[in-house]
Design a protein around this motif. Structure first.
Motif, PDB file in Angstrom:
ATOM      1  N   GLN A 117       5.140 -53.721  27.270  1.00  0.00           N
ATOM      2  CA  GLN A 117       3.766 -54.058  27.638  1.00  0.00           C
ATOM      3  C   GLN A 117       2.959 -54.386  26.377  1.00  0.00           C
ATOM      4  OE1 GLN A 117       2.606 -54.459  30.821  1.00  0.00           O
ATOM      5  NE2 GLN A 117       4.786 -54.212  31.256  1.00  0.00           N
ATOM      6  N   ALA A 118       2.050 -55.333  26.475  1.00  0.00           N
ATOM      7  CA  ALA A 118       1.257 -55.779  25.323  1.00  0.00           C
ATOM      8  C   ALA A 118       0.433 -54.637  24.725  1.00  0.00           C
ATOM      9  CB  ALA A 118       0.349 -56.934  25.719  1.00  0.00           C
ATOM     10  N   ASP A 119      -0.132 -53.770  25.572  1.00  0.00           N
ATOM     11  CA  ASP A 119      -0.926 -52.648  25.060  1.00  0.00           C
ATOM     12  C   ASP A 119      -0.066 -51.678  24.259  1.00  0.00           C
ATOM     13  OD1 ASP A 119      -3.160 -53.717  26.277  1.00  0.00           O
ATOM     14  OD2 ASP A 119      -2.972 -52.470  28.082  1.00  0.00           O
ATOM     15  N   ASP A 120       1.152 -51.409  24.733  1.00  0.00           N
ATOM     16  CA  ASP A 120       2.066 -50.521  24.012  1.00  0.00           C
ATOM     17  C   ASP A 120       2.490 -51.152  22.688  1.00  0.00           C
ATOM     18  OD1 ASP A 120       1.928 -48.654  26.047  1.00  0.00           O
ATOM     19  OD2 ASP A 120       3.761 -49.381  27.037  1.00  0.00           O
ATOM     20  N   LEU A 121       2.703 -52.467  22.718  1.00  0.00           N
ATOM     21  CA  LEU A 121       3.095 -53.176  21.496  1.00  0.00           C
ATOM     22  C   LEU A 121       1.995 -53.082  20.439  1.00  0.00           C
ATOM     23  CD1 LEU A 121       5.200 -55.032  20.094  1.00  0.00           C
ATOM     24  CD2 LEU A 121       3.863 -56.955  20.959  1.00  0.00           C
ATOM     25  N   ALA A 122       0.748 -53.263  20.855  1.00  0.00           N
ATOM     26  CA  ALA A 122      -0.377 -53.236  19.916  1.00  0.00           C
ATOM     27  C   ALA A 122      -0.505 -51.887  19.224  1.00  0.00           C
ATOM     28  CB  ALA A 122      -1.670 -53.585  20.629  1.00  0.00           C
ATOM     29  N   GLU A 123      -0.119 -50.813  19.895  1.00  0.00           N
ATOM     30  CA  GLU A 123      -0.224 -49.473  19.320  1.00  0.00           C
ATOM     31  C   GLU A 123       1.084 -49.004  18.676  1.00  0.00           C
ATOM     32  OE1 GLU A 123      -3.052 -47.826  19.005  1.00  0.00           O
ATOM     33  OE2 GLU A 123      -4.017 -49.564  19.926  1.00  0.00           O
ATOM     34  N   SER A 124       2.062 -49.876  18.577  1.00  0.00           N
ATOM     35  CA  SER A 124       3.359 -49.476  18.035  1.00  0.00           C
ATOM     36  C   SER A 124       3.407 -49.615  16.517  1.00  0.00           C
ATOM     37  CB  SER A 124       4.466 -50.299  18.686  1.00  0.00           C
ATOM     38  OG  SER A 124       4.318 -51.656  18.356  1.00  0.00           O
ATOM     39  N   LEU A 125       4.495 -49.098  15.967  1.00  0.00           N
ATOM     40  CA  LEU A 125       4.708 -49.116  14.515  1.00  0.00           C
ATOM     41  C   LEU A 125       6.086 -49.695  14.230  1.00  0.00           C
ATOM     42  CD1 LEU A 125       3.556 -45.547  14.633  1.00  0.00           C
ATOM     43  CD2 LEU A 125       2.447 -47.046  13.014  1.00  0.00           C
ATOM     44  N   LEU A 126       6.205 -50.383  13.110  1.00  0.00           N
ATOM     45  CA  LEU A 126       7.483 -50.958  12.718  1.00  0.00           C
ATOM     46  C   LEU A 126       8.048 -50.201  11.522  1.00  0.00           C
ATOM     47  CD1 LEU A 126       6.665 -54.768  12.974  1.00  0.00           C
ATOM     48  CD2 LEU A 126       7.875 -53.349  14.633  1.00  0.00           C
ATOM     49  N   LEU A 127       9.237 -49.641  11.683  1.00  0.00           N
ATOM     50  CA  LEU A 127       9.934 -49.012  10.565  1.00  0.00           C
ATOM     51  C   LEU A 127      10.528 -50.131   9.735  1.00  0.00           C
ATOM     52  CD1 LEU A 127      11.121 -46.250   9.396  1.00  0.00           C
ATOM     53  CD2 LEU A 127      13.206 -46.931  10.571  1.00  0.00           C
ATOM     54  N   PHE A 128      10.223 -50.162   8.436  1.00  0.00           N
ATOM     55  CA  PHE A 128      10.706 -51.240   7.586  1.00  0.00           C
ATOM     56  C   PHE A 128      11.454 -50.760   6.358  1.00  0.00           C
ATOM     57  CE2 PHE A 128       6.546 -50.208   5.971  1.00  0.00           C
ATOM     58  CZ  PHE A 128       6.682 -50.288   4.597  1.00  0.00           C
ATOM     59  N   ALA A 129      11.363 -49.468   6.038  1.00  0.00           N
ATOM     60  CA  ALA A 129      12.069 -48.937   4.867  1.00  0.00           C
ATOM     61  C   ALA A 129      12.540 -47.520   5.161  1.00  0.00           C
ATOM     62  CB  ALA A 129      11.170 -48.939   3.641  1.00  0.00           C
ATOM     63  N   GLU A 130      13.791 -47.258   4.816  1.00  0.00           N
ATOM     64  CA  GLU A 130      14.361 -45.934   5.006  1.00  0.00           C
ATOM     65  C   GLU A 130      14.883 -45.466   3.665  1.00  0.00           C
ATOM     66  OE1 GLU A 130      16.348 -44.267   9.018  1.00  0.00           O
ATOM     67  OE2 GLU A 130      17.287 -46.006   8.123  1.00  0.00           O
ATOM     68  N   GLU A 131      14.392 -44.326   3.218  1.00  0.00           N
ATOM     69  CA  GLU A 131      14.742 -43.770   1.910  1.00  0.00           C
ATOM     70  C   GLU A 131      14.501 -44.792   0.805  1.00  0.00           C
ATOM     71  OE1 GLU A 131      18.677 -42.108   2.116  1.00  0.00           O
ATOM     72  OE2 GLU A 131      18.118 -40.795   3.779  1.00  0.00           O
ATOM     73  N   GLY A 132      13.388 -45.495   0.908  1.00  0.00           N
ATOM     74  CA  GLY A 132      12.965 -46.436  -0.114  1.00  0.00           C
ATOM     75  C   GLY A 132      13.661 -47.782  -0.097  1.00  0.00           C
ATOM     76  N   LYS A 133      14.536 -48.015   0.868  1.00  0.00           N
ATOM     77  CA  LYS A 133      15.295 -49.261   0.902  1.00  0.00           C
ATOM     78  C   LYS A 133      15.002 -50.033   2.190  1.00  0.00           C
ATOM     79  CE  LYS A 133      18.998 -47.568  -2.018  1.00  0.00           C
ATOM     80  NZ  LYS A 133      18.108 -46.742  -2.708  1.00  0.00           N
ATOM     81  N   PRO A 134      14.962 -51.378   2.108  1.00  0.00           N
ATOM     82  CA  PRO A 134      14.753 -52.181   3.320  1.00  0.00           C
ATOM     83  C   PRO A 134      15.891 -51.947   4.310  1.00  0.00           C
ATOM     84  CG  PRO A 134      14.671 -53.556   1.348  1.00  0.00           C
ATOM     85  CD  PRO A 134      15.105 -52.202   0.916  1.00  0.00           C
ATOM     86  N   LEU A 135      15.611 -52.137   5.578  1.00  0.00           N
ATOM     87  CA  LEU A 135      16.618 -51.968   6.624  1.00  0.00           C
ATOM     88  C   LEU A 135      17.495 -53.213   6.673  1.00  0.00           C
ATOM     89  CD1 LEU A 135      14.343 -50.578   9.468  1.00  0.00           C
ATOM     90  CD2 LEU A 135      15.721 -49.287   7.849  1.00  0.00           C
ATOM     91  N   LYS A 136      18.669 -53.145   6.096  1.00  0.00           N
ATOM     92  CA  LYS A 136      19.566 -54.302   6.110  1.00  0.00           C
ATOM     93  C   LYS A 136      20.434 -54.284   7.356  1.00  0.00           C
ATOM     94  CE  LYS A 136      19.435 -55.051   1.227  1.00  0.00           C
ATOM     95  NZ  LYS A 136      20.076 -55.178  -0.039  1.00  0.00           N
ATOM     96  N   GLU A 137      21.012 -53.132   7.678  1.00  0.00           N
ATOM     97  CA  GLU A 137      21.784 -53.006   8.908  1.00  0.00           C
ATOM     98  C   GLU A 137      20.815 -52.662  10.033  1.00  0.00           C
ATOM     99  OE1 GLU A 137      25.080 -50.336   8.565  1.00  0.00           O
ATOM    100  OE2 GLU A 137      25.593 -51.090   6.589  1.00  0.00           O
ATOM    101  N   GLU A 138      20.961 -53.343  11.141  1.00  0.00           N
ATOM    102  CA  GLU A 138      20.084 -53.149  12.294  1.00  0.00           C
ATOM    103  C   GLU A 138      18.630 -53.427  11.946  1.00  0.00           C
ATOM    104  OE1 GLU A 138      21.091 -49.089  13.418  1.00  0.00           O
ATOM    105  OE2 GLU A 138      22.390 -49.898  14.976  1.00  0.00           O
ATOM    106  N   GLY A 139      18.378 -54.291  10.970  1.00  0.00           N
ATOM    107  CA  GLY A 139      17.028 -54.597  10.545  1.00  0.00           C
ATOM    108  C   GLY A 139      16.636 -55.990  10.968  1.00  0.00           C
ATOM    109  N   PRO A 140      15.536 -56.495  10.528  1.00  0.00           N
ATOM    110  CA  PRO A 140      14.687 -56.029   9.433  1.00  0.00           C
ATOM    111  C   PRO A 140      13.704 -54.931   9.806  1.00  0.00           C
ATOM    112  CG  PRO A 140      13.882 -58.123  10.228  1.00  0.00           C
ATOM    113  CD  PRO A 140      15.118 -57.801  11.020  1.00  0.00           C
ATOM    114  N   VAL A 141      13.441 -54.731  11.131  1.00  0.00           N
ATOM    115  CA  VAL A 141      12.502 -53.680  11.528  1.00  0.00           C
ATOM    116  C   VAL A 141      12.984 -52.981  12.805  1.00  0.00           C
ATOM    117  CG1 VAL A 141      10.453 -54.727  10.459  1.00  0.00           C
ATOM    118  CG2 VAL A 141      11.035 -55.295  12.827  1.00  0.00           C
TER     119      VAL A 141
END
Length: 164
Positions: A117-141
């Motif tokens: 739903q658009a409302d849920d999307l607007a309030e969501s968060l994107l994980l972009f870094a794990e332990e200081g490194k970009p998400l290469k596997e199963e990434g980018p977010v």
């Protein structure tokens, strides 16, 4: 390593999550999902800053000119190198100016599409870094809902967000 926001928007945009590590809007995973633990970390950071300022005052009294805020920068660098970070999606959606009739979005991944739903999307968060490194596997977010309901099973590998 990019994510596109497209569909029923005035301005389709492309996001580069690799540069978000320098963005002040980023939040740590702990700040979002374990606020009590984050408060303890914040108190430790404040104590480190107080010690740094006290040290700077003592050194200045001795007429020595050290690098300014070196210990604070060192702490921030360490935090970036080891942190797991999320970025709120709302400012980017606002910038794309979605149509007034948008009710849902399709999250395009390598494994298919996920409808949200658009409302849920607007309030969501994107994980972009794990332990200081970009998400290469199963990434980018990875997408996490703000309420934490999908904390154990986030939507992974998002390549494109299509607003409908």
């Amino acid at each position: 390593m990019i994510v596109q926001i497209a569909g029923n928007v005035k301005y389709p945009i492309t996001l580069d999550p690799t540069v978000w590590i320098f963005d002040d809007r980023k939040l740590t995973f702990t700040e979002v999902f374990n606020p009590e633990e984050a408060k303890v970390d914040e108190e430790e950071e404040d104590e480190l800053k107080r010690k740094s300022l006290r040290f700077d005052r003592e050194v200045y009294q001795q007429k020595i000119n050290p690098p300014v805020n070196k210990s604070i920068n060192r702490y921030e660098k360490q935090r970036i190198m080891k942190g797991t970070f999320l970025m709120p999606l709302k400012p980017f959606l606002h910038t794309s100016e979605p149509g007034s009739d948008v009710t849902e979005a399709s999250l395009v991944t390598d494994e298919g599409e996920h409808i949200i739903q658009a409302d849920d999307l607007a309030e969501s968060l994107l994980l972009f870094a794990e332990e200081g490194k970009p998400l290469k596997e199963e990434g980018p977010v990875h997408l996490y809902l703000k309420d934490g309901s999908n904390r154990e099973t986030p939507v992974k590998g998002i390549k494109k967000i299509v607003l409908k």
